[in-house]
Design a protein around this motif. Structure first.
Motif, PDB file in Angstrom:
ATOM      1  N   ILE A 140       0.876  -1.177   0.000  1.00 28.29           N
ATOM      2  CA  ILE A 140       0.000   0.000   0.000  1.00 28.29           C
ATOM      3  C   ILE A 140       0.906   1.217   0.000  1.00 28.29           C
ATOM      4  O   ILE A 140       1.848   1.307   0.793  1.00 28.29           O
ATOM      5  N   ARG A 141       0.642   2.175  -0.892  1.00 28.00           N
ATOM      6  CA  ARG A 141       1.488   3.368  -0.967  1.00 28.00           C
ATOM      7  C   ARG A 141       0.667   4.565  -1.399  1.00 28.00           C
ATOM      8  O   ARG A 141      -0.432   4.431  -1.925  1.00 28.00           O
ATOM      9  N   ASP A 142       1.240   5.755  -1.182  1.00 26.25           N
ATOM     10  CA  ASP A 142       0.593   6.968  -1.637  1.00 26.25           C
ATOM     11  C   ASP A 142       1.046   7.276  -3.063  1.00 26.25           C
ATOM     12  O   ASP A 142       1.928   6.605  -3.614  1.00 26.25           O
ATOM     13  N   GLN A 143       0.444   8.296  -3.682  1.00 31.71           N
ATOM     14  CA  GLN A 143       0.744   8.579  -5.083  1.00 31.71           C
ATOM     15  C   GLN A 143       2.155   9.116  -5.287  1.00 31.71           C
ATOM     16  O   GLN A 143       2.723   8.994  -6.377  1.00 31.71           O
ATOM     17  N   SER A 144       2.751   9.681  -4.247  1.00 28.63           N
ATOM     18  CA  SER A 144       4.127  10.171  -4.379  1.00 28.63           C
ATOM     19  C   SER A 144       5.138   9.028  -4.346  1.00 28.63           C
ATOM     20  O   SER A 144       6.268   9.169  -4.811  1.00 28.63           O
ATOM     21  N   GLY A 145       4.734   7.895  -3.763  1.00 29.00           N
ATOM     22  CA  GLY A 145       5.641   6.766  -3.615  1.00 29.00           C
ATOM     23  C   GLY A 145       6.489   6.818  -2.365  1.00 29.00           C
ATOM     24  O   GLY A 145       7.285   5.908  -2.120  1.00 29.00           O
ATOM     25  N   ASP A 146       6.350   7.868  -1.554  1.00 33.68           N
ATOM     26  CA  ASP A 146       7.145   7.990  -0.332  1.00 33.68           C
ATOM     27  C   ASP A 146       6.621   7.082   0.776  1.00 33.68           C
ATOM     28  O   ASP A 146       7.390   6.376   1.431  1.00 33.68           O
ATOM     29  N   LEU A 147       5.312   7.123   1.000  1.00 36.12           N
ATOM     30  CA  LEU A 147       4.706   6.340   2.076  1.00 36.12           C
ATOM     31  C   LEU A 147       4.421   4.933   1.576  1.00 36.12           C
ATOM     32  O   LEU A 147       3.694   4.750   0.591  1.00 36.12           O
ATOM     33  N   ASN A 148       4.967   3.952   2.251  1.00 38.00           N
ATOM     34  CA  ASN A 148       4.787   2.564   1.824  1.00 38.00           C
ATOM     35  C   ASN A 148       4.535   1.655   3.013  1.00 38.00           C
ATOM     36  O   ASN A 148       5.141   1.822   4.075  1.00 38.00           O
ATOM     37  N   VAL A 149       3.639   0.713   2.805  1.00 41.60           N
ATOM     38  CA  VAL A 149       3.323  -0.295   3.808  1.00 41.60           C
ATOM     39  C   VAL A 149       3.318  -1.652   3.112  1.00 41.60           C
ATOM     40  O   VAL A 149       2.792  -1.779   2.003  1.00 41.60           O
ATOM     41  N   MET A 150       3.892  -2.658   3.761  1.00 35.57           N
ATOM     42  CA  MET A 150       3.813  -4.028   3.273  1.00 35.57           C
ATOM     43  C   MET A 150       3.382  -4.936   4.412  1.00 35.57           C
ATOM     44  O   MET A 150       3.826  -4.769   5.552  1.00 35.57           O
ATOM     45  N   ILE A 151       2.502  -5.883   4.108  1.00 31.61           N
ATOM     46  CA  ILE A 151       2.073  -6.865   5.099  1.00 31.61           C
ATOM     47  C   ILE A 151       1.842  -8.189   4.396  1.00 31.61           C
ATOM     48  O   ILE A 151       1.230  -8.253   3.334  1.00 31.61           O
ATOM     49  N   GLY A 152       2.371  -9.245   4.981  1.00 33.84           N
ATOM     50  CA  GLY A 152       2.218 -10.576   4.417  1.00 33.84           C
ATOM     51  C   GLY A 152       2.650 -11.623   5.420  1.00 33.84           C
ATOM     52  O   GLY A 152       3.169 -11.301   6.498  1.00 33.84           O
ATOM     53  N   GLY A 153       2.445 -12.886   5.049  1.00 36.46           N
ATOM     54  CA  GLY A 153       2.739 -13.979   5.960  1.00 36.46           C
ATOM     55  C   GLY A 153       3.841 -14.890   5.469  1.00 36.46           C
ATOM     56  O   GLY A 153       4.312 -14.782   4.333  1.00 36.46           O
ATOM     57  N   SER A 154       4.235 -15.804   6.346  1.00 35.89           N
ATOM     58  CA  SER A 154       5.325 -16.724   6.052  1.00 35.89           C
ATOM     59  C   SER A 154       4.874 -17.920   5.222  1.00 35.89           C
ATOM     60  O   SER A 154       5.689 -18.782   4.892  1.00 35.89           O
ATOM     61  N   LYS A 155       3.583 -17.986   4.905  1.00 36.00           N
ATOM     62  CA  LYS A 155       3.084 -19.019   4.007  1.00 36.00           C
ATOM     63  C   LYS A 155       2.098 -18.393   3.030  1.00 36.00           C
ATOM     64  O   LYS A 155       1.637 -17.262   3.234  1.00 36.00           O
ATOM     65  N   LYS A 156       1.795 -19.115   1.961  1.00 37.13           N
ATOM     66  CA  LYS A 156       0.902 -18.580   0.939  1.00 37.13           C
ATOM     67  C   LYS A 156      -0.536 -18.601   1.452  1.00 37.13           C
ATOM     68  O   LYS A 156      -1.013 -19.627   1.948  1.00 37.13           O
ATOM     69  N   PRO A 157      -1.260 -17.493   1.339  1.00 38.23           N
ATOM     70  CA  PRO A 157      -2.654 -17.483   1.802  1.00 38.23           C
ATOM     71  C   PRO A 157      -3.568 -18.221   0.826  1.00 38.23           C
ATOM     72  O   PRO A 157      -3.291 -18.288  -0.373  1.00 38.23           O
ATOM     73  N   VAL A 158      -4.643 -18.773   1.353  1.00 36.43           N
ATOM     74  CA  VAL A 158      -5.636 -19.409   0.474  1.00 36.43           C
ATOM     75  C   VAL A 158      -6.545 -18.362  -0.154  1.00 36.43           C
ATOM     76  O   VAL A 158      -7.163 -18.592  -1.189  1.00 36.43           O
TER      77      VAL A 158
END
Length: 336
Positions: A140-158
């Motif tokens: 997830i990021r803003d249009q400038s590309g400065d603000l960024n968020v990443m979230i995920g897990g250690s296995k593949k989600p269903v």
């Protein structure tokens, strides 16, 4: 990593805040709100009902390095351990599931990339969201590309789902989800993970104001070594207690309280990239905090820099020997 490992070993950090019973209300990476309304549910294979952890009554452990909840269900246990890296913009939510049947873990969250008050909630511009199939994570990021968020897990989600949603509806006939559209300036995400009868899962979140490349590098490092975040937090707490002036009295409660006070003071020392490292005045969620007259609240309590508060606190830091933080604080005063 496993929680029992702690008993063997018994910066630009993220700020996580919320209620004790379940979830995380807000995650801040100064000076913006990275995520909010992180909630978790569990569905067991023997029925189609989702039990949301916010409605449960877990056993809770508040440790200087981490926060742990243990949920008990009929013939099943779920342990949730939340830990932030003390210097890097990474956090890990570690799950350990033990049960006599398989289950599914459902995670939902929102993000508005809210710049801190006094900025408007609309100053961020557009919110962009995407799925990274290589890392199995949302970006997830803003249009400038400065603000960024990443979230995920250690296995593949269903299942993974995101959009301009205010939540998700669940269809128990086929165990599927559907986003609920909204006009609010926010994105929402959903992740579903299959849990075997004896299973672990690490959910990693990273947030930074320093662009996508930095966020990607930090997330990649944390998702491949989540236990290191845990060990960094433990070592950081130990270092504070071994490098600070210690006071031991006949009053055990005072001794414990003094040590907690040292650790708590350290948590008020915040690094905002591009600004510097200094003390903030207090933490709360925006729901209870200073809203600055905006429709969408924009500051986690007094979680920002104040000259008077930092000066008074600086005297205390000098008294127990944290000269490096006081030096950084004085440099911050001089800069602004």
């Amino acid at each position: 990593f496993a929680t029992e490992n702690f008993w063997d070993v018994a910066g630009e950090r993220l700020l996580t805040m919320g209620n004790e019973t379940g979830g995380i209300e807000e995650i801040w990476a100064h000076p913006f709100m990275a995520m909010r309304d992180y909630e978790v549910g569990i569905r067991f294979d023997y029925n189609d009902t989702i039990l949301w952890l916010n409605d449960e009554r877990p056993a809770i452990e508040v440790n200087p390095a981490f926060f742990c909840r243990q949920y008990k269900f009929p013939r099943a246990y779920l342990t949730e351990l939340i830990v932030n890296d003390p210097t890097e913009p990474n956090g890990v939510i570690h799950y350990e599931y033990r049960g006599v049947y398989a289950a599914e873990l459902i995670i939902r969250f929102k993000s508005n990339l809210r710049w801190m008050w006094p900025y408007s909630d609309r100053v961020t511009g557009s919110i962009c969201h995407s799925w990274n199939g290589d890392l199995d994570a949302f970006t997830i990021r803003d249009q400038s590309g400065d603000l960024n968020v990443m979230i995920g897990g250690s296995k593949k989600p269903v299942t993974h789902l995101s959009g301009q949603f205010d939540g998700f509806s669940y269809h128990n006939k086929d165990n599927s989800f559907e986003g609920i559209p909204t006009g609010k300036f926010q994105a929402a995400g959903l992740l579903c993970y299959k849990l075997e009868m004896n299973d672990n899962l690490d959910v990693v979140f990273t947030a930074s104001i320093e662009g996508y490349s930095n966020t990607y590098a930090q997330f990649t490092m944390a998702i491949h070594a989540p236990r290191k975040v845990f060990l960094n937090a433990i070592q950081h707490s130990r270092d504070i207690l071994t490098s600070s002036l210690m006071i031991t009295t006949p009053d055990a409660d005072f001794n414990l309280g003094y040590r907690w006070a040292l650790l708590a003071a350290d948590r008020f020392f915040v690094n905002t990239p591009g600004m510097g490292k200094a003390l903030v005045a207090g933490y709360s969620t925006t729901r209870h905090g200073w809203d600055g007259g905006h429709k969408v609240n924009g500051r986690p309590g007094y979680g920002w820099y104040f000259g008077r508060d930092a000066q008074w606190s600086g005297f205390a830091l000098l008294d127990y020997g944290d000269f490096a933080k006081v030096k950084s604080q004085l440099e911050f005063f001089n800069k602004y």
